[in-house]
Design a protein around this motif. Structure first.
Motif, mmCIF file in Angstrom:
data_model
loop_
_atom_site.group_PDB
_atom_site.id
_atom_site.type_symbol
_atom_site.label_atom_id
_atom_site.label_comp_id
_atom_site.label_asym_id
_atom_site.label_seq_id
_atom_site.Cartn_x
_atom_site.Cartn_y
_atom_site.Cartn_z
ATOM 1 N N ALA A 130 -2.619 26.105 -36.212
ATOM 2 C CA ALA A 130 -3.377 26.538 -35.033
ATOM 3 C C ALA A 130 -3.558 25.394 -34.045
ATOM 4 C CB ALA A 130 -4.734 27.100 -35.456
ATOM 5 N N ASP A 131 -3.681 24.168 -34.538
ATOM 6 C CA ASP A 131 -3.869 23.016 -33.651
ATOM 7 C C ASP A 131 -2.634 22.711 -32.826
ATOM 8 O OD1 ASP A 131 -6.422 22.742 -34.556
ATOM 9 O OD2 ASP A 131 -6.076 20.930 -35.726
ATOM 10 N N ALA A 132 -1.467 23.164 -33.309
ATOM 11 C CA ALA A 132 -0.225 22.888 -32.599
ATOM 12 C C ALA A 132 -0.007 23.817 -31.413
ATOM 13 C CB ALA A 132 0.955 22.991 -33.563
ATOM 14 N N VAL A 133 -0.622 24.984 -31.436
ATOM 15 C CA VAL A 133 -0.352 26.028 -30.438
ATOM 16 C C VAL A 133 -0.575 25.563 -29.000
ATOM 17 C CG1 VAL A 133 -1.056 28.308 -29.612
ATOM 18 C CG2 VAL A 133 -0.717 27.908 -32.064
ATOM 19 N N PRO A 134 -1.689 24.882 -28.662
ATOM 20 C CA PRO A 134 -1.903 24.484 -27.266
ATOM 21 C C PRO A 134 -0.848 23.543 -26.700
ATOM 22 C CG PRO A 134 -3.937 24.296 -28.530
ATOM 23 C CD PRO A 134 -2.830 24.508 -29.513
ATOM 24 N N PHE A 135 -0.015 22.964 -27.563
ATOM 25 C CA PHE A 135 0.946 21.960 -27.106
ATOM 26 C C PHE A 135 2.383 22.465 -27.103
ATOM 27 C CE2 PHE A 135 -2.838 20.019 -28.835
ATOM 28 C CZ PHE A 135 -3.264 19.284 -27.731
ATOM 29 N N THR A 136 2.575 23.745 -27.423
ATOM 30 C CA THR A 136 3.907 24.343 -27.329
ATOM 31 C C THR A 136 4.373 24.286 -25.881
ATOM 32 O OG1 THR A 136 3.484 25.826 -29.189
ATOM 33 C CG2 THR A 136 5.253 26.435 -27.674
ATOM 34 N N GLY A 137 5.552 23.730 -25.653
ATOM 35 C CA GLY A 137 6.072 23.562 -24.297
ATOM 36 C C GLY A 137 5.548 22.332 -23.601
ATOM 37 N N GLY A 138 4.675 21.601 -24.264
ATOM 38 C CA GLY A 138 4.118 20.392 -23.676
ATOM 39 C C GLY A 138 5.009 19.176 -23.915
ATOM 40 N N THR A 139 4.414 18.007 -23.819
ATOM 41 C CA THR A 139 5.154 16.742 -23.875
ATOM 42 C C THR A 139 4.619 15.875 -24.999
ATOM 43 O OG1 THR A 139 5.628 16.756 -21.498
ATOM 44 C CG2 THR A 139 5.663 14.619 -22.581
ATOM 45 N N PHE A 140 5.525 15.156 -25.673
ATOM 46 C CA PHE A 140 5.081 14.143 -26.621
ATOM 47 C C PHE A 140 5.682 12.804 -26.235
ATOM 48 C CE2 PHE A 140 9.120 15.506 -28.418
ATOM 49 C CZ PHE A 140 9.680 14.335 -28.903
ATOM 50 N N ILE A 141 4.930 11.745 -26.488
ATOM 51 C CA ILE A 141 5.369 10.370 -26.223
ATOM 52 C C ILE A 141 4.991 9.532 -27.437
ATOM 53 C CG2 ILE A 141 5.233 8.371 -24.705
ATOM 54 C CD1 ILE A 141 4.227 10.224 -22.480
ATOM 55 N N THR A 142 5.976 8.835 -27.993
ATOM 56 C CA THR A 142 5.762 8.015 -29.182
ATOM 57 C C THR A 142 5.631 6.550 -28.777
ATOM 58 O OG1 THR A 142 7.183 9.558 -30.388
ATOM 59 C CG2 THR A 142 6.669 7.481 -31.474
ATOM 60 N N LEU A 143 4.617 5.888 -29.309
ATOM 61 C CA LEU A 143 4.346 4.490 -28.981
ATOM 62 C C LEU A 143 4.327 3.678 -30.270
ATOM 63 C CD1 LEU A 143 1.403 5.193 -26.521
ATOM 64 C CD2 LEU A 143 3.721 4.484 -25.861
ATOM 65 N N ARG A 144 5.241 2.725 -30.392
ATOM 66 C CA ARG A 144 5.321 1.904 -31.612
ATOM 67 C C ARG A 144 4.731 0.528 -31.352
ATOM 68 N NH1 ARG A 144 9.095 -1.648 -34.126
ATOM 69 N NH2 ARG A 144 10.575 -1.385 -32.416
ATOM 70 N N LEU A 145 3.705 0.194 -32.111
ATOM 71 C CA LEU A 145 3.080 -1.122 -32.038
ATOM 72 C C LEU A 145 3.768 -2.020 -33.059
ATOM 73 C CD1 LEU A 145 0.764 1.229 -31.631
ATOM 74 C CD2 LEU A 145 -0.770 -0.744 -31.608
ATOM 75 N N THR A 146 4.402 -3.074 -32.618
ATOM 76 C CA THR A 146 5.038 -3.986 -33.557
ATOM 77 C C THR A 146 3.987 -4.904 -34.188
ATOM 78 O OG1 THR A 146 5.468 -5.749 -31.961
ATOM 79 C CG2 THR A 146 7.105 -3.971 -32.105
ATOM 80 N N ALA A 147 4.383 -5.593 -35.248
ATOM 81 C CA ALA A 147 3.441 -6.432 -35.996
ATOM 82 C C ALA A 147 2.837 -7.533 -35.135
ATOM 83 C CB ALA A 147 4.145 -7.041 -37.203
ATOM 84 N N ALA A 148 3.571 -8.020 -34.139
ATOM 85 C CA ALA A 148 3.095 -9.144 -33.329
ATOM 86 C C ALA A 148 2.168 -8.718 -32.194
ATOM 87 C CB ALA A 148 4.280 -9.901 -32.749
ATOM 88 N N MET A 149 2.090 -7.418 -31.916
ATOM 89 C CA MET A 149 1.358 -6.955 -30.748
ATOM 90 C C MET A 149 -0.157 -6.917 -30.956
ATOM 91 S SD MET A 149 3.701 -3.800 -29.351
ATOM 92 C CE MET A 149 5.253 -4.107 -28.519
ATOM 93 N N TYR A 150 -0.858 -6.774 -29.849
ATOM 94 C CA TYR A 150 -2.288 -6.472 -29.839
ATOM 95 C C TYR A 150 -2.471 -5.115 -30.493
ATOM 96 C CZ TYR A 150 -6.676 -5.012 -27.470
ATOM 97 O OH TYR A 150 -7.931 -4.547 -27.166
ATOM 98 N N HIS A 151 -3.364 -4.997 -31.494
ATOM 99 C CA HIS A 151 -3.412 -3.808 -32.341
ATOM 100 C C HIS A 151 -4.532 -2.825 -32.031
ATOM 101 C CE1 HIS A 151 -1.183 -6.393 -35.526
ATOM 102 N NE2 HIS A 151 -0.343 -5.783 -34.707
#
Length: 288
Positions: A130-151
């Motif tokens: 049910a939580d997924a329904v509002p985002f059907t047709g929407g956008t996703f963006i993945t952000l990867r924090l590397t080990a050296a970055m500000y966390h």
């Protein structure tokens, strides 16, 4: 070639990297590194940080201090005041963290992808169809924090946190090498689903914080930061926590990933593309 260059050349070979960072007792290694990183002995902490710098592009020039009690203290460092500028435009969602942009796309039915050719189910990731329904047709963006970055990660807009669902799981590495080899990796790992609603217009959005190998801890400022989130086990916590754009929401104990999900009517900001670096506060998405 320098010693660092030679070591990095070996470690970046896919088979070697995957073997060293995944084909080992992941939770045992994670707990062990977590305990070791907290040793507050000057010689141990200085040597640990020095070794860490050999294997990463650790940059402490914007850190509030360069004197650390332990390696963990360095992992979770804060920044100097003014080190990040928050994009204040109301139509813009700012990046919640420093990151490398990973997979971007539309939510097609229930399907998103962690990397090209590796789909996963949004309902499985969130733990509730049910939580997924509002985002059907929407956008996703993945952000990867590397080990050296500000966390630390921050509110991308003026918002209300309405709920947090914690889902226990594994602690696979979340680097591109693992994402190409481990199906449904984000759905396997420990994660926190943070349901938010924007103050301007009331649109819902999600931040899914995915923990990774080694320290693998998540802490949320609007819950109990004295304990790691996983210490309370699987649970759903209803909330009504108002946060201003740029306000700190929490932090990882080590590098990891945040996936943002937006409903229809939003898109990535200009210049956002897979593989590009971004800093906390810069424009990540925009209202159409």
């Amino acid at each position: 070639m320098t010693v660092r260059g030679a070591l990095m050349r070996v470690l970046l070979q896919e088979d070697v990297n995957f073997l060293l960072t995944n084909r080992l007792p992941r939770r045992f290694a994670t707990n062990l590194v977590g305990r070791f990183s907290r040793i507050e002995q000057p010689l141990v902490s200085k040597a640990s940080i020095r070794v860490w710098r050999i294997f990463s592009d650790l940059d402490l020039s914007d850190a509030a201090t360069t004197r650390f009690r332990s390696m963990h203290d360095c992992f979770t460092r804060r920044l100097k005041p003014g080190a990040r500028t928050i994009d204040a435009r109301p139509e813009i969602l700012a990046s919640p963290c420093d990151a490398i942009v990973g997979a971007i796309g539309r939510v097609l039915g229930d399907e998103v992808h962690q990397i090209k050719g590796m789909p996963y189910s949004l309902a499985e990731l969130l733990g509730d169809a049910a939580d997924a329904v509002p985002f059907t047709g929407g956008t996703f963006i993945t952000l990867r924090l590397t080990a050296a970055m500000y966390h630390h990660f921050h509110a991308p807009a003026d918002l209300t946190v309405e709920r947090v669902r914690y889902l226990s799981g594994d602690c696979w590495n979340v680097n591109p090498i693992a994402l190409r080899r481990v199906e449904r990796l984000f759905c396997r790992n420990e994660r926190a689903v943070v349901n938010c609603r924007m103050h301007d217009g009331g649109a819902p959005f999600l931040l899914v914080a995915v923990a990774a190998i080694l320290v693998a801890g998540i802490r949320l400022t609007f819950l109990d930061t004295d304990r790691l989130l996983r210490e309370g086990g699987d649970r759903t916590v209803p909330l009504s926590a108002d946060m201003a754009k740029g306000e700190e929401m929490g932090w990882f104990e080590h590098g990891s990933t945040i996936v943002m999900f937006l409903p229809e009517g939003f898109a990535p900001a200009d210049g956002i593309s897979e593989g590009s670096p971004i800093r906390q506060g810069e424009a990540l998405a925009r209202r159409l």
